[in-house]
Design a protein around this motif. Structure first.
Motif, short mmCIF file in Angstrom:
data_model
loop_
_atom_site.label_atom_id
_atom_site.label_comp_id
_atom_site.label_asym_id
_atom_site.label_seq_id
_atom_site.Cartn_x
_atom_site.Cartn_y
_atom_site.Cartn_z
N PHE A 40 39.37 37.13 37.91
CA PHE A 40 38.28 36.21 38.23
C PHE A 40 37.81 36.46 39.66
CE2 PHE A 40 36.91 32.18 40.14
CZ PHE A 40 35.90 31.81 39.26
N VAL A 41 36.51 36.65 39.82
CA VAL A 41 35.95 36.89 41.15
C VAL A 41 35.46 35.57 41.74
CG1 VAL A 41 34.15 38.07 42.47
CG2 VAL A 41 35.28 39.25 40.58
N HIS A 42 36.02 35.22 42.88
CA HIS A 42 35.61 34.00 43.60
C HIS A 42 34.43 34.39 44.49
CE1 HIS A 42 35.86 30.02 44.94
NE2 HIS A 42 37.07 29.99 45.49
N ARG A 43 33.23 34.38 43.93
CA ARG A 43 32.07 35.00 44.57
C ARG A 43 31.71 34.41 45.92
NH1 ARG A 43 26.92 36.06 40.93
NH2 ARG A 43 26.29 36.96 42.93
N ILE A 44 31.93 33.14 46.10
CA ILE A 44 31.53 32.55 47.37
C ILE A 44 32.47 32.93 48.51
CG2 ILE A 44 30.29 30.66 46.28
CD1 ILE A 44 32.63 28.84 46.97
N ARG A 45 33.44 33.80 48.22
CA ARG A 45 34.29 34.35 49.28
C ARG A 45 34.03 35.85 49.50
NH1 ARG A 45 38.21 31.04 51.35
NH2 ARG A 45 39.22 29.47 50.04
N LEU A 46 32.99 36.40 48.90
CA LEU A 46 32.77 37.84 49.04
C LEU A 46 32.49 38.26 50.48
CD1 LEU A 46 30.69 38.75 45.83
CD2 LEU A 46 33.10 39.26 46.34
N HIS A 47 31.85 37.39 51.26
CA HIS A 47 31.63 37.73 52.67
C HIS A 47 32.96 37.85 53.41
CE1 HIS A 47 31.78 33.35 52.41
NE2 HIS A 47 32.11 33.31 53.69
N GLN A 48 33.99 37.13 52.95
CA GLN A 48 35.31 37.26 53.55
C GLN A 48 36.00 38.55 53.11
OE1 GLN A 48 36.31 32.76 52.61
NE2 GLN A 48 37.86 33.62 53.97
N LEU A 49 35.74 38.97 51.88
CA LEU A 49 36.28 40.24 51.41
C LEU A 49 35.82 41.39 52.29
CD1 LEU A 49 37.72 42.01 49.24
CD2 LEU A 49 35.55 42.03 48.00
N VAL A 50 34.55 41.33 52.71
CA VAL A 50 33.98 42.41 53.52
C VAL A 50 34.74 42.59 54.84
CG1 VAL A 50 31.93 43.16 54.79
CG2 VAL A 50 31.70 42.23 52.48
N VAL A 51 35.15 41.49 55.44
CA VAL A 51 35.85 41.58 56.74
C VAL A 51 37.36 41.52 56.59
CG1 VAL A 51 33.90 40.63 58.01
CG2 VAL A 51 35.68 39.09 57.17
N GLY A 52 37.84 41.36 55.36
CA GLY A 52 39.27 41.41 55.12
C GLY A 52 40.03 40.11 55.29
N SER A 53 39.33 38.97 55.34
CA SER A 53 40.04 37.70 55.53
C SER A 53 40.39 37.02 54.22
CB SER A 53 39.20 36.75 56.40
OG SER A 53 37.99 36.41 55.76
N HIS A 54 39.91 37.57 53.09
CA HIS A 54 40.26 37.01 51.77
C HIS A 54 40.00 38.08 50.72
CE1 HIS A 54 40.51 34.29 48.31
NE2 HIS A 54 41.04 33.39 49.14
N GLY A 55 40.81 38.09 49.66
CA GLY A 55 40.64 39.08 48.59
C GLY A 55 39.55 38.75 47.60
N ALA A 56 39.11 37.48 47.57
CA ALA A 56 38.01 37.01 46.72
C ALA A 56 38.27 37.18 45.22
CB ALA A 56 36.69 37.71 47.09
#
Length: 401
Positions: A40-56
């Motif tokens: 399951f992709v937690h889309r509203i965390r994708l900006h965090q995936l980009v900087v490495g603060s969450h796997g999303a």
């Protein structure tokens, strides 16, 4: 023994998972969820995936009911007459009812060079492709974010907080949804982070090259990495399947979310256009729409008349890095009001929202039918329909939390 009813849900995002879980209220309903990814992709965390603060991502075992069969594949065609869907890997899956919840993704930029040189982040795969590009770029490299909505604001703030040199090109107003008071707050936070914000029609991007962004006023901005967040589109599955859609490709439905072409197909989430007046693309809309779509199917199975959509909005929340955010309150017609909560408390509220979404889905998996936010009373939907008839409200093409 009573005959079973087969329901297929296409799409395993916020709307699809909510619908699939809710459908398991009846023991005589079998539910198959078809999704191209195994997590399951937690889309509203994708900006965090980009900087490495969450796997999303979240394991489906945490949010999907045990009685839901997960098929990891892509639907390439819906055969409404034959009541089946064709899979990319081959074969078909039959259904009695279909929930169309394919979500949204990046739109065609329509700007020379953007498709070739800019990096969209609307999907997990896109965000994943951007991350190594940023890692390979020097810390002092110019990064340009195109798009003034929540996604653009969030990724610009995350990158700046990580030490990047960021320019946010709006091509209009910063955060057009926001109340002017909230917009000032966001602008102040971005300035504190060192983000250069370019607003106004002359700041519209007209071309993207490998190392620059060209603006409507003729200027060229150096840009080692260009991130594209301007607008969202939907998959063309409904169009390819011969179903009626709006101009963007969202499935046209009535106010019960039932396809105008087929009573056996209902839609939910970003890919739904009830009465041709879609709701704002957001998880705030997707989960209630998923619950409403499931209720429509369950009502039809029971021989009852489905309830109509009665969706209200209350706010939009935007993170501004890990240390700040804004919780912009709105009226029931989804128009921002003067009141907002910003700063550190705004960040805490946004994080609570992000943490709460998987919990809502997990709760529905454990106790199907327990979710009730889609039943909140309000006159918002009728007002939106009236505005739509008058041509006062453009179709939303920007996602938000």
């Amino acid at each position: 023994m009573a005959e079973s009813t087969d329901v297929v849900v296409i799409g395993g995002g916020y709307a699809g998972v909510m619908a699939a879980n809710r459908l398991t209220q009846r023991e005589d309903v079998t539910v198959t969820l078809i999704n191209p990814r195994a997590t399951f992709v937690h889309r509203i965390r994708l900006h965090q995936l980009v900087v490495g603060s969450h796997g999303a991502v979240v394991d489906y075992r945490e949010v999907l009911g045990e009685r839901v069969r997960l098929v990891v594949d892509t639907v390439v065609r819906i055969d409404a007459a034959g009541r089946s869907v064709t899979l990319a890997a081959g074969g078909t899956v039959g259904y009695d009812y279909l929930v169309y919840a394919v979500g949204s993704g990046s739109a065609d930029p329509g700007v020379p060079g953007a498709a070739e040189f800019a990096y969209p982040i609307a999907t997990f795969e896109e965000a994943g492709r951007l991350r190594p590009v940023l890692d390979a770029a020097p810390a002092t490299a110019a990064v340009t974010v195109v798009g003034a909505g929540p996604t653009g604001i969030e990724i610009a703030a995350e990158l700046a907080e990580a030490g990047r040199v960021v320019t946010l090109v709006c091509g209009g107003a910063l955060g057009p949804y926001l109340h002017p008071r909230g917009r000032r707050s966001v602008a102040g936070r971005l300035a504190k982070l060192g983000v250069t914000v370019l607003q106004g029609p002359d700041m519209k991007v007209t071309a993207v090259t490998r190392d620059a962004v060209r603006l409507a006023d003729g200027r060229e901005l150096p840009s080692t990495v260009t991130v594209w967040t301007a607008g969202f589109g939907v998959p063309d599955l409904a169009v390819r399947s011969g179903l009626s859609t709006d101009a963007l490709g969202r499935l046209l439905t009535d106010e019960t979310l039932t396809s105008v072409d087929d009573v056996g197909i209902v839609a939910a989430g970003d890919s739904a256009a009830p009465s041709g007046v879609p709701l704002r693309m957001s998880c705030q809309a997707a989960m209630p729409l998923g619950a409403r779509a499931a209720d429509t199917v369950l009502s039809r199975i029971a021989g009852e008349r489905p309830a109509t959509l009665n969706q209200s909005f209350g706010a939009q929340c935007i993170s501004l890095g890990r240390g700040a955010g804004i919780f912009q309150f709105a009226n029931r017609s989804d128009v921002a009001v003067w009141f907002n909560i910003d700063g550190h408390l705004g960040a805490r509220l946004k994080e609570l929202v992000c943490m709460g979404i998987p919990k809502h889905l997990a709760n529905e998996a454990g106790k199907p039918g327990s979710y009730s936010l889609h039943r909140m009373s309000g006159a918002a939907r009728g007002q939106l329909l009236l505005q739509g008839e008058r041509g006062e409200r453009p179709a939303a093409a920007e996602r938000s939390a």
